[in-house]
Write an enzyme that holds these catalytic residues in place. Structure first.
Site, PDB file in Angstrom:
ATOM      1  N   ASP A   9      -0.878   1.101  -4.662  1.00 23.58           N
ATOM      2  CA  ASP A   9      -1.637  -0.029  -5.207  1.00 23.58           C
ATOM      3  C   ASP A   9      -3.033   0.377  -5.677  1.00 23.58           C
ATOM      4  O   ASP A   9      -3.842  -0.461  -6.045  1.00 23.58           O
ATOM      5  CB  ASP A   9      -1.706  -1.193  -4.207  1.00 23.58           C
ATOM      6  CG  ASP A   9      -2.556  -0.894  -2.988  1.00 23.58           C
ATOM      7  OD1 ASP A   9      -2.496   0.244  -2.511  1.00 23.58           O
ATOM      8  OD2 ASP A   9      -3.264  -1.791  -2.507  1.00 23.58           O
TER       9      ASP A   9
ATOM     10  N   ASP B 166      -2.837   5.991  -3.949  1.00 28.64           N
ATOM     11  CA  ASP B 166      -1.649   5.377  -3.345  1.00 28.64           C
ATOM     12  C   ASP B 166      -1.054   4.326  -4.293  1.00 28.64           C
ATOM     13  O   ASP B 166      -1.623   4.047  -5.354  1.00 28.64           O
ATOM     14  CB  ASP B 166      -1.976   4.816  -1.957  1.00 28.64           C
ATOM     15  CG  ASP B 166      -2.930   3.639  -1.990  1.00 28.64           C
ATOM     16  OD1 ASP B 166      -3.549   3.378  -3.040  1.00 28.64           O
ATOM     17  OD2 ASP B 166      -3.077   2.964  -0.957  1.00 28.64           O
TER      18      ASP B 166
ATOM     19  N   SER C  77       0.834  -1.201   0.000  1.00 29.05           N
ATOM     20  CA  SER C  77       0.000   0.000   0.000  1.00 29.05           C
ATOM     21  C   SER C  77       0.867   1.249   0.000  1.00 29.05           C
ATOM     22  O   SER C  77       1.693   1.441  -0.889  1.00 29.05           O
ATOM     23  CB  SER C  77      -0.957  -0.039   1.185  1.00 29.05           C
ATOM     24  OG  SER C  77      -1.907   0.996   1.108  1.00 29.05           O
TER      25      SER C  77
ATOM     26  N   ASP D 203      -5.812   1.700  -4.294  1.00 29.77           N
ATOM     27  CA  ASP D 203      -7.095   1.434  -3.619  1.00 29.77           C
ATOM     28  C   ASP D 203      -7.576   2.623  -2.788  1.00 29.77           C
ATOM     29  O   ASP D 203      -8.761   2.723  -2.490  1.00 29.77           O
ATOM     30  CB  ASP D 203      -7.043   0.159  -2.774  1.00 29.77           C
ATOM     31  CG  ASP D 203      -6.013   0.186  -1.651  1.00 29.77           C
ATOM     32  OD1 ASP D 203      -5.244   1.160  -1.563  1.00 29.77           O
ATOM     33  OD2 ASP D 203      -5.974  -0.793  -0.872  1.00 29.77           O
TER      34      ASP D 203
END
Length: 576
Positions: A304, A302, A150, A306
Site C-alpha cells: 500500500d 510495501d 499492508s 506507506d
C-alpha cells in the site's frame, strides 16, 4: 470428524439466513461440512480494530474480512458521521491497494456511504495509502477509507479509517464508532447505492499529491548530484508504482531503474515470499539489479506504499539493507540540519517517534534544540500529536517498522516522500565525498552507537492468541530481574500506566493511553520491549543495545560486541 461447538454452529447458522447472499451461504455450508477448525476460527469472535484498523483473512464469518464485516463498519461509521455532522454535506474519500477483492470492497464501501446520503470520492484505480491521507484534507472530506492489509500475506485484506485531519482514527472517535458498529445487526446495512453521490477521482489528486511530495521532500540538491545518483526502485507489485517513480522524475532524478518484474500490481505477489520491505528476501531482485547497474541505493515499498526498505553501500561497497531505526536516524538528522541552516529550529519544533523505536533519536533531536515526543506504536498517534498541538512545528518522525513522515502535509507514514528524502540525502552525501552509510557511522560516533533487532513470533489462530496472552502475563507477573547479566532497573507497563523503578521500588504514572506493551531497561542502557501486534497474529520483541563509538576504525569491533549483547538477550528471553 471434529465436533463443532454448539455456540459456533449457532453463530454460523445466522449467516445462513436471508440477510446474507447465496455465495456466503455456500461458503458457510462448506465450512460446516468440510472444515470445522476453519469454521471455529471464522466465527469464534468479531474481527477487531487494532493499531492499523481492521485487518484479517478474507472469508465468511464475523472474524473474517468480507462484504458484511466491512459493510457493518461502513454503516456504523455512516451513522456516526450523520449524527456528528448533522447539518453538513458529509464527504468521504476511498482508496485501495493491489490486493484480491480490494477494488470490489472499495466499491461496496462507496455504495454503502452513498446509500446513506454521503458524497463519495472513489479513486478509479489503486493508489498508495499516503495519497489517501493527503486526499482527505485536499478534498475537504470528513473521513477517508483505504482498503489494504499492508504487507500481510495474500489471503489478507483490511480497512483503515482516516479522520478530517488526514490521520487515522484515534480516541475518542474510535471507541464511539466501534460502539456504533457493534450495536448494529447485519440486516441494517444499506447496500443499495446512490450512484449520483459517487465521483471517481484520479489525475487531479495525483498531481496535487505528487507536487506536494516534491515540495516537502526536496532540499536543494544540485542537478549534478541528482544526475550522479543511481537508484533502483521496486513497488513489490504494489500501489506505489502509481506515485513514487513519478515523484522521483518530477524532482529531477533520471537514473532510476525499476524492477520491471515487480512493477505491475499483482495480488499474488508472485516474485516474493512476503511483500515486506523489512525482509532482505523481498528486495533480492532489486539488489541484483543494483549490482548489475552499480546503483548507489535500493528502495522498495510495501503493497500500500506507506513503508519503505532502503539498502545502501556499506564500507566494503556491498549493498546492505538498513533497518527502520537506521534510516530514521539519518533522515531525522538530515531534516534537523536543514531546519538549522534556515534558522527554523526552535523550542516549538518537534520530532516524534514511538516507544519501541531507537533511543538514539531522542539524543539527536535534543542536541539540535528541538523537542522529542514519544507516542504509542502507530503513526495515528504522531498524527494526533500534530493535530492536538497546532502551536508546534513538526519536523518529521518515524518508527522502527520502516515508516517515516516528512512534514505534516500527509498524516501517515509516507513511502513516496520518504523515498525522495532518502535520495536527496544519498545524492548530497555522495557529492560531498561521503555516503548514506558513512553518515550513519558519523552519527553513531556523535550520539552513541545504538543497535536494534526485532524478533517476531508468529502465533496463528485461537491457540496462538492464547499463547501470546500467556507470554505477556508471564512477563508481567514474573518479571526478569536480570537480562544478559545486566540488572533490570526500570519496567514500564503501558497497560497499567505504571513505570516502576526496580532499585527503590518507586512508581510513576505513564501519561499515554493504555496499551499492551511492556518495556524493560537495564543498568547498561539496554532496552527490551514486548507487545502483541495489533494487525497480525504475532508477538514482537524489540531489542536495543548501545555502546560508545570513538572512531570509525572501531566500528566493526563495536558492532560485533553489540551483536553479542543481542544474542545474550535473545537467549535469556528464550525466543530462539
Amino acid at each position: 470428524m471434529t465436533q463443532i461447538k454448539s455456540d459456533i454452529l449457532s453463530k454460523a447458522k445466522l449467516w445462513l439466513t436471508d440477510t446474507f447472499d447465496e455465495e456466503t451461504h455456500t461458503q458457510v455450508n462448506n465450512l460446516i461440512k468440510n472444515n470445522p477448525q476453519e469454521l471455529e476460527e471464522s466465527f469464534y469472535k468479531n474481527a477487531a480494530f487494532g493499531t492499523g484498523g481492521m485487518r484479517g483473512v478474507m472469508g465468511a464469518g464475523p472474524n473474517r474480512i468480507n462484504k458484511y464485516t466491512l459493510g457493518k463498519n461502513t454503516q456504523g461509521l455512516s451513522n456516526y458521521l450523520k449524527r456528528e455532522f448533522e447539518n453538513e454535506e458529509i464527504r468521504a474519500v476511498i482508496a485501495y491497494d493491489c490486493r484480491k477483492n480490494s477494488k470490489e470492497f472499495a466499491q461496496i464501501v462507496a455504495d454503502i456511504f452513498s446509500a446513506n446520503g454521503i458524497k463519495v470520492f472513489l479513486f478509479s484505480e489503486l493508489r498508495p495509502t499516503p495519497e489517501l491521507s493527503f486526499a482527505v484534507k485536499h478534498l475537504n472530506c470528513h473521513c477517508g477509507i483505504v482498503l489494504t492489509a499492508s504487507h500481510n500475506p495474500p489471503e489478507y485484506n483490511g480497512y483503515k479509517v482516516y479522520w478530517q485531519d488526514g490521520g487515522q482514527l484515534v480516541p475518542p472517535q474510535d471507541a464511539k464508532i466501534i460502539e456504533e458498529i457493534e450495536s448494529l445487526d447485519y440486516s441494517e446495512i444499506k447496500f443499495e447505492a446512490n450512484p449520483s453521490l459517487i465521483e471517481f477521482i484520479d489525475e487531479e489528486v495525483d498531481e496535487a499529491f505528487q507536487t506536494a511530495s516534491v515540495k516537502n521532500g526536496s532540499f536543494g540538491t544540485s542537478p549534478s548530484a541528482k544526475e550522479n545518483l543511481k537508484i533502483v526502485f521496486t513497488s513489490l507489485h504494489g500501489a506505489s508504482s502509481t506515485a513514487t517513480p513519478q515523484v522521483l522524475k518530477k524532482a529531477g532524478y533520471e537514473n532510476v531503474y525499476l524492477v520491471e518484474e515487480q512493477a505491475a500490481p499483482n495480488s499474488n505477489f508472485p516474485t516474493v515470499k512476503s511483500p515486506n520491505p523489512e525482509e532482505p528476501e523481498a528486495l533480492k531482485m532489486a539488489m541484483e539489479l543494483a549490482e548489475k547497474e552499480n546503483a548507489d541505493i535500493v528502495i522498495g515499498t510495501d503493497p500500500d506504499g506507506d513503508r519503505l526498505g532502503i539498502a545502501v553501500r556499506d564500507l566494503n561497497n556491498e549493498l546492505l539493507l538498513l533497518n527502520g531505526n537506521q534510516t530514521m536516524v539519518v533522515m531525522t538528522w538530515f531534516l534537523l540540519e536543514q531546519w538549522k541552516k534556515r534558522n527554523e529550529v526552535s523550542e516549538n519544533s518537534f520530532v516524534a517517534s514511538t516507544i519501541v523505536s531507537t533511543p538514539m533519536l531522542k539524543n539527536i533531536t535534543q542536541a539540535y534544540g528541538a523537542q522529542y515526543q514519544e507516542v504509542l506504536t502507530g503513526f495515528k498517534w504522531i498524527a494526533k500529536m500534530i493535530k492536538d498541538h497546532p502551536e508546534m512545528d513538526f519536523v518529521g518522525g518515524g518508527e522502527e517498522s520502516f515508516g517515516f513522515m516528512v512534514g505534516e502535509f500527509v498524516r501517515d507514514k509516507d513511502a513516496t516522500t520518504a523515498t525522495l528524502l532518502a535520495c536527496e540525502i544519498a545524492a548530497q552525501m555522495k557529492e560531498n565525498g561521503s555516503s548514506f552509510y558513512k553518515q550513519l557511522i558519523e552519527l553513531y560516533k556523535e550520539f552513541g552507537f545504538y543497535k536494534e533487532e526485532l524478533i517476531s513470533l508468529v502465533k496463528k489462530g485461537i491457540e496462538g492468541e492464547l499463547q501470546i496472552k500467556q507470554m505477556m502475563v508471564d512477563l508481567r507477573e514474573n518479571p526478569l530481574k536480570e537480562i544478559n547479566g545486566e540488572k533490570v532497573v526500570l519496567i514500564e507497563d503501558y497497560q497499567a500506566s505504571i513505570s516502576k523503578n526496580m532499585q527503590d521500588h518507586s512508581e510513576t504514572v505513564i501519561d499515554l493511553p493504555k496499551s499492551n506493551v511492556l518495556i524493560y531497561y537495564t543498568e547498561e542502557g539496554s532496552k527490551i520491549a514486548a507487545r502483541p501486534s495489533g494487525t497480525e497474529p504475532k508477538i514482537k520483541f524489540y531489542i536495543s543495545v548501545n555502546e560508545e563509538l570513538k572512531s570509525s576504525e572501531d566500528f566493526e569491533k563495536a558492532q560485533k560486541l553489540l551483536q553479542q549483547k543481542i544474542a545474550g538477550i535473545r537467549a535469556d528471553l528464550q525466543v530462539d
